[in-house]
Design a protein around this motif. Sequence first.
Motif, PDB file in Angstrom:
ATOM      1  N   MET A   1       0.831  -1.216   0.000  1.00  0.00           N
ATOM      2  CA  MET A   1       0.000   0.000   0.000  1.00  0.00           C
ATOM      3  C   MET A   1       0.860   1.258   0.000  1.00  0.00           C
ATOM      4  O   MET A   1       0.508   2.264  -0.618  1.00  0.00           O
ATOM      5  CB  MET A   1      -0.953  -0.013   1.196  1.00  0.00           C
ATOM      6  N   GLU A   2       1.998   1.206   0.694  1.00  0.00           N
ATOM      7  CA  GLU A   2       2.914   2.351   0.673  1.00  0.00           C
ATOM      8  C   GLU A   2       3.392   2.640  -0.743  1.00  0.00           C
ATOM      9  O   GLU A   2       3.597   3.788  -1.115  1.00  0.00           O
ATOM     10  CB  GLU A   2       4.116   2.074   1.579  1.00  0.00           C
ATOM     11  N   TYR A   3       3.561   1.576  -1.532  1.00  0.00           N
ATOM     12  CA  TYR A   3       4.013   1.736  -2.915  1.00  0.00           C
ATOM     13  C   TYR A   3       2.835   1.982  -3.861  1.00  0.00           C
ATOM     14  O   TYR A   3       3.030   2.116  -5.071  1.00  0.00           O
ATOM     15  CB  TYR A   3       4.774   0.493  -3.370  1.00  0.00           C
ATOM     16  N   GLY A   4       1.603   2.030  -3.318  1.00  0.00           N
ATOM     17  CA  GLY A   4       0.432   2.299  -4.142  1.00  0.00           C
ATOM     18  C   GLY A   4      -0.091   1.094  -4.892  1.00  0.00           C
ATOM     19  O   GLY A   4      -0.971   1.215  -5.751  1.00  0.00           O
ATOM     20  N   ASN A   5       0.412  -0.116  -4.560  1.00  0.00           N
ATOM     21  CA  ASN A   5      -0.018  -1.337  -5.248  1.00  0.00           C
ATOM     22  C   ASN A   5      -1.090  -2.033  -4.421  1.00  0.00           C
ATOM     23  O   ASN A   5      -0.820  -2.976  -3.663  1.00  0.00           O
ATOM     24  CB  ASN A   5       1.186  -2.265  -5.462  1.00  0.00           C
ATOM     25  N   TYR A   6      -2.338  -1.586  -4.545  1.00  0.00           N
ATOM     26  CA  TYR A   6      -3.427  -2.113  -3.720  1.00  0.00           C
ATOM     27  C   TYR A   6      -3.856  -3.514  -4.138  1.00  0.00           C
ATOM     28  O   TYR A   6      -4.359  -4.282  -3.306  1.00  0.00           O
ATOM     29  CB  TYR A   6      -4.614  -1.147  -3.744  1.00  0.00           C
ATOM     30  N   GLN A   7      -3.660  -3.859  -5.400  1.00  0.00           N
ATOM     31  CA  GLN A   7      -3.971  -5.216  -5.837  1.00  0.00           C
ATOM     32  C   GLN A   7      -3.058  -6.217  -5.134  1.00  0.00           C
ATOM     33  O   GLN A   7      -3.511  -7.250  -4.627  1.00  0.00           O
ATOM     34  CB  GLN A   7      -3.803  -5.331  -7.369  1.00  0.00           C
ATOM     35  N   ARG A   8      -1.762  -5.910  -5.107  1.00  0.00           N
ATOM     36  CA  ARG A   8      -0.817  -6.783  -4.432  1.00  0.00           C
ATOM     37  C   ARG A   8      -1.102  -6.831  -2.930  1.00  0.00           C
ATOM     38  O   ARG A   8      -1.009  -7.888  -2.296  1.00  0.00           O
ATOM     39  CB  ARG A   8       0.611  -6.284  -4.677  1.00  0.00           C
ATOM     40  N   ALA A   9      -1.464  -5.682  -2.367  1.00  0.00           N
ATOM     41  CA  ALA A   9      -1.784  -5.622  -0.936  1.00  0.00           C
ATOM     42  C   ALA A   9      -2.984  -6.508  -0.623  1.00  0.00           C
ATOM     43  O   ALA A   9      -2.978  -7.267   0.356  1.00  0.00           O
ATOM     44  CB  ALA A   9      -2.067  -4.182  -0.531  1.00  0.00           C
ATOM     45  N   HIS A  10      -4.016  -6.421  -1.457  1.00  0.00           N
ATOM     46  CA  HIS A  10      -5.224  -7.222  -1.248  1.00  0.00           C
ATOM     47  C   HIS A  10      -4.897  -8.717  -1.286  1.00  0.00           C
ATOM     48  O   HIS A  10      -5.386  -9.503  -0.451  1.00  0.00           O
ATOM     49  CB  HIS A  10      -6.253  -6.871  -2.333  1.00  0.00           C
ATOM     50  N   LYS A  11      -4.043  -9.098  -2.211  1.00  0.00           N
ATOM     51  CA  LYS A  11      -3.642 -10.505  -2.336  1.00  0.00           C
ATOM     52  C   LYS A  11      -2.899 -10.961  -1.082  1.00  0.00           C
ATOM     53  O   LYS A  11      -3.114 -12.076  -0.582  1.00  0.00           O
ATOM     54  CB  LYS A  11      -2.763 -10.683  -3.576  1.00  0.00           C
ATOM     55  N   ALA A  12      -2.006 -10.110  -0.557  1.00  0.00           N
ATOM     56  CA  ALA A  12      -1.237 -10.460   0.640  1.00  0.00           C
ATOM     57  C   ALA A  12      -2.150 -10.621   1.851  1.00  0.00           C
ATOM     58  O   ALA A  12      -1.967 -11.537   2.668  1.00  0.00           O
ATOM     59  CB  ALA A  12      -0.176  -9.393   0.917  1.00  0.00           C
ATOM     60  N   VAL A  13      -3.170  -9.753   1.971  1.00  0.00           N
ATOM     61  CA  VAL A  13      -4.092  -9.839   3.112  1.00  0.00           C
ATOM     62  C   VAL A  13      -4.932 -11.108   3.018  1.00  0.00           C
ATOM     63  O   VAL A  13      -5.221 -11.745   4.039  1.00  0.00           O
ATOM     64  CB  VAL A  13      -5.007  -8.599   3.189  1.00  0.00           C
ATOM     65  N   LYS A  14      -5.321 -11.489   1.813  1.00  0.00           N
ATOM     66  CA  LYS A  14      -6.080 -12.732   1.649  1.00  0.00           C
ATOM     67  C   LYS A  14      -5.223 -13.936   2.029  1.00  0.00           C
ATOM     68  O   LYS A  14      -5.732 -14.925   2.580  1.00  0.00           O
ATOM     69  CB  LYS A  14      -6.573 -12.864   0.206  1.00  0.00           C
ATOM     70  N   THR A  15      -3.909 -13.865   1.749  1.00  0.00           N
ATOM     71  CA  THR A  15      -3.003 -14.938   2.162  1.00  0.00           C
ATOM     72  C   THR A  15      -2.929 -15.003   3.684  1.00  0.00           C
ATOM     73  O   THR A  15      -2.951 -16.084   4.280  1.00  0.00           O
ATOM     74  CB  THR A  15      -1.593 -14.707   1.579  1.00  0.00           C
ATOM     75  N   ALA A  16      -2.850 -13.832   4.327  1.00  0.00           N
ATOM     76  CA  ALA A  16      -2.838 -13.771   5.794  1.00  0.00           C
ATOM     77  C   ALA A  16      -4.111 -14.380   6.365  1.00  0.00           C
ATOM     78  O   ALA A  16      -4.080 -15.087   7.382  1.00  0.00           O
ATOM     79  CB  ALA A  16      -2.685 -12.320   6.254  1.00  0.00           C
ATOM     80  N   GLU A  17      -5.233 -14.126   5.693  1.00  0.00           N
ATOM     81  CA  GLU A  17      -6.517 -14.681   6.151  1.00  0.00           C
ATOM     82  C   GLU A  17      -6.472 -16.207   6.203  1.00  0.00           C
ATOM     83  O   GLU A  17      -7.001 -16.825   7.135  1.00  0.00           O
ATOM     84  CB  GLU A  17      -7.625 -14.226   5.212  1.00  0.00           C
ATOM     85  N   GLY A  18      -5.820 -16.807   5.210  1.00  0.00           N
ATOM     86  CA  GLY A  18      -5.694 -18.260   5.185  1.00  0.00           C
ATOM     87  C   GLY A  18      -4.983 -18.803   6.412  1.00  0.00           C
ATOM     88  O   GLY A  18      -5.356 -19.852   6.954  1.00  0.00           O
ATOM     89  N   TYR A  19      -3.945 -18.091   6.868  1.00  0.00           N
ATOM     90  CA  TYR A  19      -3.235 -18.509   8.076  1.00  0.00           C
ATOM     91  C   TYR A  19      -4.105 -18.328   9.315  1.00  0.00           C
ATOM     92  O   TYR A  19      -4.191 -19.222  10.172  1.00  0.00           O
ATOM     93  CB  TYR A  19      -1.932 -17.715   8.225  1.00  0.00           C
ATOM     94  N   PHE A  20      -4.760 -17.183   9.451  1.00  0.00           N
ATOM     95  CA  PHE A  20      -5.562 -16.913  10.650  1.00  0.00           C
ATOM     96  C   PHE A  20      -6.742 -17.867  10.772  1.00  0.00           C
ATOM     97  O   PHE A  20      -7.159 -18.195  11.887  1.00  0.00           O
ATOM     98  CB  PHE A  20      -6.063 -15.460  10.640  1.00  0.00           C
ATOM     99  N   MET A  21      -7.278 -18.313   9.640  1.00  0.00           N
ATOM    100  CA  MET A  21      -8.399 -19.262   9.672  1.00  0.00           C
ATOM    101  C   MET A  21      -7.980 -20.594  10.275  1.00  0.00           C
ATOM    102  O   MET A  21      -8.818 -21.358  10.759  1.00  0.00           O
ATOM    103  CB  MET A  21      -8.940 -19.478   8.256  1.00  0.00           C
ATOM    104  N   ARG A  22      -6.682 -20.880  10.278  1.00  0.00           N
ATOM    105  CA  ARG A  22      -6.188 -22.151  10.817  1.00  0.00           C
ATOM    106  C   ARG A  22      -5.944 -22.095  12.325  1.00  0.00           C
ATOM    107  O   ARG A  22      -5.619 -23.113  12.939  1.00  0.00           O
ATOM    108  CB  ARG A  22      -4.881 -22.539  10.103  1.00  0.00           C
ATOM    109  N   LEU A  23      -6.080 -20.919  12.926  1.00  0.00           N
ATOM    110  CA  LEU A  23      -5.883 -20.802  14.372  1.00  0.00           C
ATOM    111  C   LEU A  23      -6.970 -21.581  15.117  1.00  0.00           C
ATOM    112  O   LEU A  23      -8.136 -21.576  14.726  1.00  0.00           O
ATOM    113  CB  LEU A  23      -5.921 -19.332  14.798  1.00  0.00           C
TER     114      LEU A  23
END
Length: 516
Positions: A152-174
Amino acid sequence: MILLTTATTAAQNNKATNKFDSIYFETAVHISATDINRAIAIADSLHTHSESELHQLKALMLSSTLFQQKGEMKKSIHYATMADQLAVKNNFYDWEARIAGFLSTQYRILGLYEQGEVYLEKGKNVSKLIENEEIKILYLGLIFQETAYYAMEYGNYQRAHKAVKTAEGYFMRLTDEVNKNYFLATNEELLGRTCIGLKEWDEALQHYNEAIKRMGKITQQDAMLNGFVHSGLGRVYFEKNEPLLAIDHLKKSEQIVQLSDHLELKIEVYKTLSEYYKSEDDYKNYSVYHDKYIDAFQANEKKKKQSIDNFVNTIQQRDKSLSFNYRILIIVAIFLVLIIIATILWHRRSKQRDFERFKLIMRKLKEQNRGGNTTEIESGEPVLKDKKRLISEAVESKLLSDLDEFEKTGRYTDNQISLPMLAGILNTNTKYLSYVLKTHKNKDFNAYINELRIRYIIEKIEKNDVFKNYKISYLAEEAGFSSHSKFSAIFKSVTGFSPSTFLDYLEKSTSLSKQS
């Protein structure tokens, strides 16, 4: 007897741990939201009175987090670095990974991206050494969240969105439901941010509402997270033109801001509130919140600058403590001096030419501004003398006069301004307006507005020294441009210099004027 002593000691340790955790949680979640200075004092006391190095580490990180909320990045990094030393010493891999992610965040906020990404990489590597699977997947999720912030700092919101969805996959396993709901709530808030960046308002609304739903499943609420969620909802409803819902959420966020000293949240809330009241033509409240936004922004920038200076000084002090071979140092120094001298001699002529061109541009801009902030050609006789007259002289003269008045208002900095809107302001039509701009200004509408904006921000910078310290992105927004890159491109097309080069020459010109 030995067994009894061991059992007694264990019971005492458990009692101390439970008491520490209780105070730690209350301070981090509740006290910090209402009295951050008291929270800092409690964190310091926890560190002083803890015998366990793990408790000392946690107290240090609590202090670091609290100073981050206050915007005191220098102290935040200092305490986090002390905690990191304890984590490395005791092989607390989970805390080492967490601290690496935290420091990565601090350096990102300061704009020191290279240093921040070093810690981000460290966090990834250390996370692999964590034996507890629950903690490992938690920190991997946090690392991908931090990766999203960098995107997001670099203005790449598509890449940011993808990274957050990856994080979601990890948190769902908690497996721990409290942790699972809390970190998924933070993830939904972050997904809302990325959707705002992508201007996907409906999707952003879904994520923020999901964050509230997740937070509702947690007994102890995180005030700061609630603040950012309501601020985000306020922004979304503002963009969806639903003012009543927007102001409801913004006021909820403001209540949290008033009880805390979280500068990042203050900046976000006050900025959105000022934009809201401006859209409602409530200029009294707009002025109040715009001033609050500027004060919070400047305070944050000042603290960032102090922290960056401290970071540079720390590196310099560390370098001084290293044992160098003096002979090699002297040789290297001489070599560098020779390179610098050669470079200066090589560039001096071209730099001098550029500086003379800069002074010429400034003289022209001042002359044009004295003439009423007009464009390069004075209004009067048309530039295109052989062009067939489209409108009467009286209407043409009136429109030119109205344009002069418009230029004095500064309304060209409104990023929503358009040819039809300006025609409406001047009580004319787009055809007549385009004709006068082309005939008398020798420009189309976009070139005309953009040049006025560039002159406006140059005048601001020249008359008010504080503007020289602002980021280019802030100058772009102040002048009415939609992005940093567009502002930089148009600034160079108008002046012949990039914004940063122009600021350097302006500083040089000011210094020379003072000396003379």
